[in-house]
Scaffold this motif. Structure first.
Motif, PDB file in Angstrom:
ATOM      1  N   ALA A 312     -34.961  55.925 -26.315  1.00 49.87           N
ATOM      2  CA  ALA A 312     -34.157  54.895 -26.643  1.00 49.87           C
ATOM      3  C   ALA A 312     -34.629  53.991 -25.265  1.00 49.87           C
ATOM      4  CB  ALA A 312     -32.676  55.191 -25.863  1.00 49.87           C
ATOM      5  N   PHE A 313     -35.381  52.739 -26.015  1.00 52.06           N
ATOM      6  CA  PHE A 313     -36.063  51.918 -24.326  1.00 52.06           C
ATOM      7  C   PHE A 313     -35.851  50.625 -24.765  1.00 52.06           C
ATOM      8  CE2 PHE A 313     -40.041  49.890 -23.754  1.00 52.06           C
ATOM      9  CZ  PHE A 313     -40.302  50.719 -22.141  1.00 52.06           C
ATOM     10  N   PRO A 314     -34.777  50.102 -24.455  1.00 54.31           N
ATOM     11  CA  PRO A 314     -34.091  49.025 -24.288  1.00 54.31           C
ATOM     12  C   PRO A 314     -34.796  47.968 -23.973  1.00 54.31           C
ATOM     13  CG  PRO A 314     -32.628  50.147 -23.184  1.00 54.31           C
ATOM     14  CD  PRO A 314     -33.791  51.013 -23.865  1.00 54.31           C
ATOM     15  N   SER A 315     -36.228  47.416 -23.462  1.00 59.23           N
ATOM     16  CA  SER A 315     -37.094  46.849 -22.717  1.00 59.23           C
ATOM     17  C   SER A 315     -36.702  45.011 -23.208  1.00 59.23           C
ATOM     18  CB  SER A 315     -38.713  47.124 -22.483  1.00 59.23           C
ATOM     19  OG  SER A 315     -39.489  46.906 -21.665  1.00 59.23           O
ATOM     20  N   LEU A 316     -36.507  44.689 -21.827  1.00 63.26           N
ATOM     21  CA  LEU A 316     -37.026  43.386 -22.252  1.00 63.26           C
ATOM     22  C   LEU A 316     -37.937  42.528 -21.784  1.00 63.26           C
ATOM     23  CD1 LEU A 316     -34.143  43.299 -19.486  1.00 63.26           C
ATOM     24  CD2 LEU A 316     -33.305  42.765 -21.427  1.00 63.26           C
ATOM     25  N   ALA A 317     -39.104  43.183 -21.438  1.00 63.04           N
ATOM     26  CA  ALA A 317     -40.129  42.045 -21.257  1.00 63.04           C
ATOM     27  C   ALA A 317     -41.288  43.388 -21.110  1.00 63.04           C
ATOM     28  CB  ALA A 317     -40.638  40.902 -20.160  1.00 63.04           C
ATOM     29  N   GLU A 318     -42.010  43.220 -22.153  1.00 65.33           N
ATOM     30  CA  GLU A 318     -43.632  44.025 -22.271  1.00 65.33           C
ATOM     31  C   GLU A 318     -44.818  43.469 -22.385  1.00 65.33           C
ATOM     32  OE1 GLU A 318     -43.563  47.122 -21.503  1.00 65.33           O
ATOM     33  OE2 GLU A 318     -41.621  48.024 -20.764  1.00 65.33           O
ATOM     34  N   GLY A 319     -45.751  44.186 -22.891  1.00 64.09           N
ATOM     35  CA  GLY A 319     -47.046  43.541 -23.867  1.00 64.09           C
ATOM     36  C   GLY A 319     -46.842  44.087 -24.621  1.00 64.09           C
ATOM     37  N   CYS A 320     -47.328  46.053 -25.273  1.00 64.66           N
ATOM     38  CA  CYS A 320     -47.083  46.825 -25.405  1.00 64.66           C
ATOM     39  C   CYS A 320     -46.853  47.541 -24.856  1.00 64.66           C
ATOM     40  CB  CYS A 320     -48.357  46.351 -26.577  1.00 64.66           C
ATOM     41  SG  CYS A 320     -48.213  47.476 -28.110  1.00 64.66           S
ATOM     42  N   ALA A 321     -45.483  48.027 -25.715  1.00 65.01           N
ATOM     43  CA  ALA A 321     -44.634  49.396 -24.502  1.00 65.01           C
ATOM     44  C   ALA A 321     -45.556  51.033 -25.329  1.00 65.01           C
ATOM     45  CB  ALA A 321     -43.662  49.649 -24.444  1.00 65.01           C
ATOM     46  N   GLY A 322     -46.331  51.511 -24.005  1.00 70.53           N
ATOM     47  CA  GLY A 322     -47.408  52.231 -24.555  1.00 70.53           C
ATOM     48  C   GLY A 322     -46.286  53.670 -24.347  1.00 70.53           C
ATOM     49  N   VAL A 323     -45.381  53.819 -24.655  1.00 67.28           N
ATOM     50  CA  VAL A 323     -44.146  55.111 -24.773  1.00 67.28           C
ATOM     51  C   VAL A 323     -44.024  55.215 -26.147  1.00 67.28           C
ATOM     52  CG1 VAL A 323     -43.918  55.323 -22.058  1.00 67.28           C
ATOM     53  CG2 VAL A 323     -42.679  53.681 -23.398  1.00 67.28           C
ATOM     54  N   VAL A 324     -43.997  53.583 -27.037  1.00 69.81           N
ATOM     55  CA  VAL A 324     -43.365  53.458 -27.929  1.00 69.81           C
ATOM     56  C   VAL A 324     -43.994  53.882 -29.136  1.00 69.81           C
ATOM     57  CG1 VAL A 324     -42.749  52.001 -29.814  1.00 69.81           C
ATOM     58  CG2 VAL A 324     -41.780  51.289 -27.093  1.00 69.81           C
ATOM     59  N   HIS A 325     -45.916  53.867 -28.659  1.00 65.73           N
ATOM     60  CA  HIS A 325     -46.492  54.027 -29.872  1.00 65.73           C
ATOM     61  C   HIS A 325     -46.546  55.557 -29.459  1.00 65.73           C
ATOM     62  CE1 HIS A 325     -48.567  49.920 -30.400  1.00 65.73           C
ATOM     63  NE2 HIS A 325     -47.081  50.001 -30.849  1.00 65.73           N
ATOM     64  N   GLU A 326     -46.969  56.224 -28.172  1.00 64.37           N
ATOM     65  CA  GLU A 326     -47.093  57.121 -27.943  1.00 64.37           C
ATOM     66  C   GLU A 326     -45.472  59.001 -28.952  1.00 64.37           C
ATOM     67  OE1 GLU A 326     -49.109  56.563 -23.607  1.00 64.37           O
ATOM     68  OE2 GLU A 326     -47.027  57.418 -24.047  1.00 64.37           O
ATOM     69  N   SER A 327     -44.592  58.380 -28.889  1.00 65.80           N
ATOM     70  CA  SER A 327     -43.090  58.415 -29.448  1.00 65.80           C
ATOM     71  C   SER A 327     -43.705  58.552 -30.894  1.00 65.80           C
ATOM     72  CB  SER A 327     -41.793  57.614 -28.783  1.00 65.80           C
ATOM     73  OG  SER A 327     -41.411  57.544 -27.805  1.00 65.80           O
ATOM     74  N   LEU A 328     -44.166  57.303 -31.517  1.00 64.86           N
ATOM     75  CA  LEU A 328     -43.873  57.265 -32.587  1.00 64.86           C
ATOM     76  C   LEU A 328     -45.206  58.106 -33.389  1.00 64.86           C
ATOM     77  CD1 LEU A 328     -44.384  53.107 -33.782  1.00 64.86           C
ATOM     78  CD2 LEU A 328     -42.533  54.532 -34.560  1.00 64.86           C
ATOM     79  N   PHE A 329     -46.134  58.221 -32.371  1.00 65.80           N
ATOM     80  CA  PHE A 329     -47.686  59.329 -33.069  1.00 65.80           C
ATOM     81  C   PHE A 329     -46.917  61.206 -32.407  1.00 65.80           C
ATOM     82  CE2 PHE A 329     -51.894  61.172 -32.247  1.00 65.80           C
ATOM     83  CZ  PHE A 329     -52.411  59.992 -33.335  1.00 65.80           C
ATOM     84  N   ALA A 330     -45.714  61.206 -32.295  1.00 67.30           N
ATOM     85  CA  ALA A 330     -45.263  62.195 -31.821  1.00 67.30           C
ATOM     86  C   ALA A 330     -44.297  62.551 -33.252  1.00 67.30           C
ATOM     87  CB  ALA A 330     -44.599  62.265 -30.775  1.00 67.30           C
ATOM     88  N   GLY A 331     -43.753  61.612 -34.104  1.00 67.46           N
ATOM     89  CA  GLY A 331     -43.163  61.833 -35.346  1.00 67.46           C
ATOM     90  C   GLY A 331     -41.752  61.466 -34.282  1.00 67.46           C
ATOM     91  N   LEU A 332     -41.642  60.549 -32.852  1.00 67.48           N
ATOM     92  CA  LEU A 332     -40.201  60.638 -32.496  1.00 67.48           C
ATOM     93  C   LEU A 332     -39.703  59.243 -32.429  1.00 67.48           C
ATOM     94  CD1 LEU A 332     -38.163  61.481 -30.308  1.00 67.48           C
ATOM     95  CD2 LEU A 332     -39.404  60.578 -29.132  1.00 67.48           C
ATOM     96  N   PRO A 333     -38.337  59.021 -33.128  1.00 67.03           N
ATOM     97  CA  PRO A 333     -37.932  57.829 -33.641  1.00 67.03           C
ATOM     98  C   PRO A 333     -37.273  57.071 -32.423  1.00 67.03           C
ATOM     99  CG  PRO A 333     -36.801  59.138 -35.268  1.00 67.03           C
ATOM    100  CD  PRO A 333     -37.431  59.893 -33.628  1.00 67.03           C
ATOM    101  N   VAL A 334     -37.965  55.810 -32.758  1.00 67.17           N
ATOM    102  CA  VAL A 334     -37.169  54.972 -31.552  1.00 67.17           C
ATOM    103  C   VAL A 334     -36.498  53.902 -31.875  1.00 67.17           C
ATOM    104  CG1 VAL A 334     -39.184  53.258 -29.624  1.00 67.17           C
ATOM    105  CG2 VAL A 334     -39.943  55.647 -30.725  1.00 67.17           C
ATOM    106  N   ILE A 335     -35.400  53.590 -31.018  1.00 67.97           N
ATOM    107  CA  ILE A 335     -34.939  52.892 -30.452  1.00 67.97           C
ATOM    108  C   ILE A 335     -35.255  51.811 -29.211  1.00 67.97           C
ATOM    109  CG2 ILE A 335     -32.465  51.544 -30.154  1.00 67.97           C
ATOM    110  CD1 ILE A 335     -31.369  54.370 -31.259  1.00 67.97           C
ATOM    111  N   THR A 336     -35.629  50.074 -30.002  1.00 63.57           N
ATOM    112  CA  THR A 336     -36.017  49.586 -29.133  1.00 63.57           C
ATOM    113  C   THR A 336     -36.024  48.063 -29.122  1.00 63.57           C
ATOM    114  OG1 THR A 336     -38.084  48.983 -27.732  1.00 63.57           O
ATOM    115  CG2 THR A 336     -39.041  49.466 -30.088  1.00 63.57           C
TER     116      THR A 336
END
Length: 411
Positions: A312-336
């Motif tokens: 769960a990553f409800p960010s309000l301002a990023e560039g490209c959140a690395g933790v989101v892509h690391e989650s995807l790479f691990a096979g972990l669904p993301v809510i963002t």
């Protein structure tokens, strides 16, 4: 792909992307050097950090001790250790925070850069703000080309200042000085040969600044800087992970509110917050249902990605959140949110919700946790991004830019 014909100097404070960019450049025999603040094994403080057993280190130094520059030769790393010490003091509230461009953190880092011999440097790859205009002008006068990695939308300060008005008890730090900040961005736009943006949200932010030149823009999403060694997420149902600094910009108040909403519905999920957090935030009654892990060592962080049920990553301002892509790479669904700047699309690896909407966040978390068919489909969708987010794809994109500049391209 043709090999770069010259040396690339990387400017980065901290172990951004786990030193993935200098590591990839070294693999291509294109790395000239890295300028950072503190790094285990490099510099006086770094050598002490590497020599001491981690259990003996005070908690404030443990994060530094895990900044392993895997795949980067230590002799190529230059440290600005006094700048790192000043950052440590800022984290303890002794100095103003990182965004004071006239303060000791930036000034010391600039001083370290200015003392470097640029012989053999053909391209500087600089993280946003981590190369002072004075140093870049010196480098360009010697024919060096410059890539600025605009790792966060340059309008993020508007969001943070507004959130501090809404949640004054969450962050006691002073407002980001708008004129100083925006002058720095404008100088960066002027001096860059390439403005490297990890997402279109960053390009949109740059458009709001004087002097914006679309011809300098290149869009390249970040890849995954973590090696999961072939492992894939095995979820512990109900474990909700948040990764990153626990602050307003990343939407932490809305995560806390969502946890409360779900507890009132009788859902006792395990909300795990992995990242630095001020004690003033940790102790807020609104955070009662958040489990703060503090700063997590990189090996342990891999286990968090591999065992969570949903990110769960409800960010309000990023560039490209690395933790989101690391989650995807691990096979972990993301809510963002769209503001996270990820490649993720709604219902393809995760769910996209509106910013600053705790109810929508709570509903999305409950939907993923309670509907295992949905969760499994999203998890498979996350893995489908692996090729696009691979380090090889990322490296190929960076090398194309480096070669473009060395062949006389860009501004």
């Amino acid at each position: 792909m043709s090999q770069s014909r010259g040396g690339v100097q990387v400017l980065q404070v901290g172990a951004r992307h786990h030193f993935a960019i200098p590591r990839m450049l070294q693999e291509e025999k294109s790395l000239h050097s890295v300028v950072t603040d503190t790094c285990p094994g490099a510099g006086a403080i770094g050598r002490v950090l590497k020599a001491l057993p981690q259990p003996l280190l005070p908690s404030v130094l443990k994060k530094w001790s895990t900044r392993s520059p895997r795949g980067v030769a230590l002799e190529k790393i230059h440290t600005s250790e006094l700048s790192g010490v000043y950052q440590l003091l800022a984290s303890r509230g002794v100095l103003r925070d990182h965004w004071d461009f006239d303060g000791p953190i930036f000034k010391q880092y600039e001083k370290s850069c200015m003392s470097l011999d640029l012989s053999g440097v053909k391209v500087i790859y600089a993280m946003l703000f981590e190369a002072s205009p004075r140093f870049i002008r010196k480098a360009k006068a010697q024919g060096v080309k410059v890539i600025y990695d605009v790792y966060i939308t340059p309008t993020w300060h508007h969001t943070v200042n507004a959130e501090r008005e809404k949640w004054p008890e969450w962050e006691g730090r002073e407002r980001v000085e708008r004129e100083d900040f925006e002058r720095r961005v404008t100088e960066m736009i002027e001096l860059a040969d390439i403005l490297l943006c990890p997402g279109e949200n960053v390009v949109d932010g740059l458009r709001e600044f004087e002097g914006f030149d679309a011809s300098k823009v290149r869009v390249l999403p970040y890849g995954c800087g973590i090696d999961f060694e072939g492992r894939v997420n095995e979820a512990k149902p109900g474990r909700v992970l948040f990764a990153g600094s626990a602050n307003l910009r990343k939407g932490l108040p809305y995560l806390a509110e969502a946890a409360k909403i779900l507890r009132e519905r009788g859902r006792e999920y395990d909300f795990r917050v992995a990242g630095g957090v001020d004690e003033s935030i940790r102790s807020l009654p609104e955070c009662e249902y958040l489990h703060f892990l503090g700063r997590v060592a990189r090996p342990d962080m891999k286990e968090e990605f591999l065992s969570a049920d949903v990110m769960a990553f409800p960010s309000l301002a990023e560039g490209c959140a690395g933790v989101v892509h690391e989650s995807l790479f691990a096979g972990l669904p993301v809510i963002t949110t769209k503001s996270a700047g990820s490649v993720i699309k709604n219902e393809q690896g995760g769910l996209i919700i509106a910013e600053a909407d705790a109810l929508a966040l709570a509903d999305a978390i409950q939907a993923v946790v309670e509907n295992r068919e949905l969760r499994d489909r999203l998890a498979q969708g996350a893995l489908d991004y692996r090729e696009r987010l691979s380090e090889q794809t990322w490296k190929d994109g960076i090398m194309e830019l480096v070669n473009e500049l060395q062949e006389g391209g860009a501004a």
